[in-house]
Write a protein that holds these residues in place. Structure first.
Motif, short mmCIF file in Angstrom:
data_model
loop_
_atom_site.label_atom_id
_atom_site.label_comp_id
_atom_site.label_asym_id
_atom_site.label_seq_id
_atom_site.Cartn_x
_atom_site.Cartn_y
_atom_site.Cartn_z
N GLU A 55 17.01 -16.29 5.63
CA GLU A 55 16.89 -15.76 3.57
C GLU A 55 16.46 -15.39 2.63
N ASN A 56 15.63 -16.56 3.18
CA ASN A 56 14.11 -15.81 2.68
C ASN A 56 13.77 -14.11 3.05
N ILE A 57 13.75 -13.63 1.32
CA ILE A 57 13.62 -12.42 1.94
C ILE A 57 11.98 -12.04 2.38
N GLY A 58 11.29 -12.56 2.20
CA GLY A 58 10.07 -12.03 1.71
C GLY A 58 9.68 -13.25 3.32
N TYR A 59 10.33 -13.52 4.08
CA TYR A 59 10.35 -14.50 5.14
C TYR A 59 9.94 -13.49 6.57
N LEU A 60 11.78 -12.89 6.02
CA LEU A 60 11.92 -11.60 6.71
C LEU A 60 11.19 -10.73 6.88
N ILE A 61 11.02 -10.20 6.14
CA ILE A 61 10.16 -9.08 5.48
C ILE A 61 8.85 -9.14 6.61
N THR A 62 8.23 -10.62 6.72
CA THR A 62 7.02 -10.59 7.54
C THR A 62 7.03 -11.06 8.69
N MET A 63 8.09 -11.97 9.35
CA MET A 63 8.23 -11.46 10.48
C MET A 63 9.04 -9.83 11.12
N VAL A 64 9.87 -9.77 10.19
CA VAL A 64 9.89 -7.67 11.20
C VAL A 64 9.15 -7.47 11.31
N LEU A 65 7.38 -7.28 9.86
CA LEU A 65 6.28 -6.45 9.59
C LEU A 65 5.72 -6.95 11.24
N PHE A 66 5.32 -8.69 11.53
CA PHE A 66 5.15 -8.90 12.41
C PHE A 66 5.51 -8.66 13.90
N LEU A 67 6.52 -8.72 14.11
CA LEU A 67 7.47 -8.07 14.91
C LEU A 67 7.12 -6.48 15.62
N TRP A 68 6.83 -5.85 14.70
CA TRP A 68 6.96 -4.37 14.25
C TRP A 68 4.89 -3.67 15.19
N ALA A 69 4.12 -4.66 14.29
CA ALA A 69 3.35 -5.05 14.26
C ALA A 69 2.17 -5.16 16.01
N ALA A 70 3.10 -6.34 16.32
CA ALA A 70 2.63 -6.78 18.00
C ALA A 70 3.29 -5.94 18.92
N ALA A 71 4.73 -5.39 18.55
CA ALA A 71 5.06 -4.65 19.89
C ALA A 71 4.36 -2.91 19.67
N PHE A 72 3.21 -2.70 18.20
CA PHE A 72 2.96 -1.52 18.72
C PHE A 72 1.32 -1.83 18.99
N HIS A 73 0.91 -2.99 18.36
CA HIS A 73 -0.12 -3.06 19.09
C HIS A 73 -0.40 -3.49 20.45
N GLY A 74 0.71 -4.19 21.13
CA GLY A 74 0.60 -4.38 22.76
C GLY A 74 1.25 -3.30 23.37
N VAL A 75 1.72 -2.59 22.78
CA VAL A 75 2.28 -0.94 23.56
C VAL A 75 1.09 -0.65 23.76
N ASN A 76 0.29 -0.12 22.76
CA ASN A 76 -0.64 1.10 22.73
C ASN A 76 -2.16 0.63 23.00
N GLY A 77 -2.07 -1.16 23.28
CA GLY A 77 -3.02 -1.74 23.89
C GLY A 77 -2.87 -1.53 25.40
N VAL A 78 -1.67 -1.76 25.87
CA VAL A 78 -1.91 -0.98 27.06
C VAL A 78 -1.94 -0.03 27.75
N TYR A 79 -1.18 0.81 27.53
CA TYR A 79 -1.19 2.17 27.30
C TYR A 79 -2.69 2.87 27.07
N ASN A 80 -3.29 2.38 26.25
CA ASN A 80 -4.27 2.49 26.54
C ASN A 80 -5.45 1.81 27.32
N ALA A 81 -4.70 0.78 27.60
CA ALA A 81 -6.37 0.27 28.68
C ALA A 81 -5.93 0.73 30.35
N LEU A 82 -4.62 1.54 30.55
CA LEU A 82 -4.32 2.06 31.87
C LEU A 82 -5.37 4.33 32.04
N VAL A 83 -5.21 4.33 30.72
CA VAL A 83 -5.90 5.57 30.53
C VAL A 83 -6.98 5.60 30.50
#
Length: 121
Positions: A55-83
């Motif tokens: 319910e704390n907007i700062g915490y919510l934004i931080t956790m959503v950005l954490f999720l987005w960053a982790a998803a991008f970092h993971g997907v991009n890392g796996v893709y580039n490792a395979l390449v």
């Protein structure tokens, strides 16, 4: 001496985003561990407490950005490792599509759950 090969173009957008998300993940992961493992111990974490934190907007934004960053970092890392291992042609495009869809599904579901926990939905 063997030549160094990387699918990342040094100085390119993918290269930069991989490093920026890594730095962001180090900071937010430290925050996450500190808050949820040292301030609040595992046995103290409850559904109601999670809703309260979200319910704390700062915490919510931080956790959503954490999720987005982790998803991008993971997907991009796996893709580039395979390449880097030699993936090319049609299999490369198929893997990119599958990883992209999986990443988007993860981000969509995680963002939805965060917004529900916040009470926005």
């Amino acid at each position: 001496m063997a030549e160094r090969y990387s699918s990342f173009t040094p100085g390119g957008t993918g290269w930069l985003l991989q490093r920026v998300t890594a730095a962001f993940l180090v900071v937010t992961l430290a925050f996450h561990f500190f808050l949820l493992h040292f301030v609040n111990h595992a046995y103290e974490i409850t559904f109601a407490g999670t809703q309260m934190r979200m319910e704390n907007i700062g915490y919510l934004i931080t956790m959503v950005l954490f999720l987005w960053a982790a998803a991008f970092h993971g997907v991009n890392g796996v893709y580039n490792a395979l390449v880097n291992q030699g993936l090319s042609g049609t299999p490369k495009r198929i893997v990119l599509a599958i990883l992209s869809l999986a990443g988007l599904a993860l981000v969509a579901q995680g963002t939805y759950v965060a917004l529900v926990m916040n009470g926005m939905i």
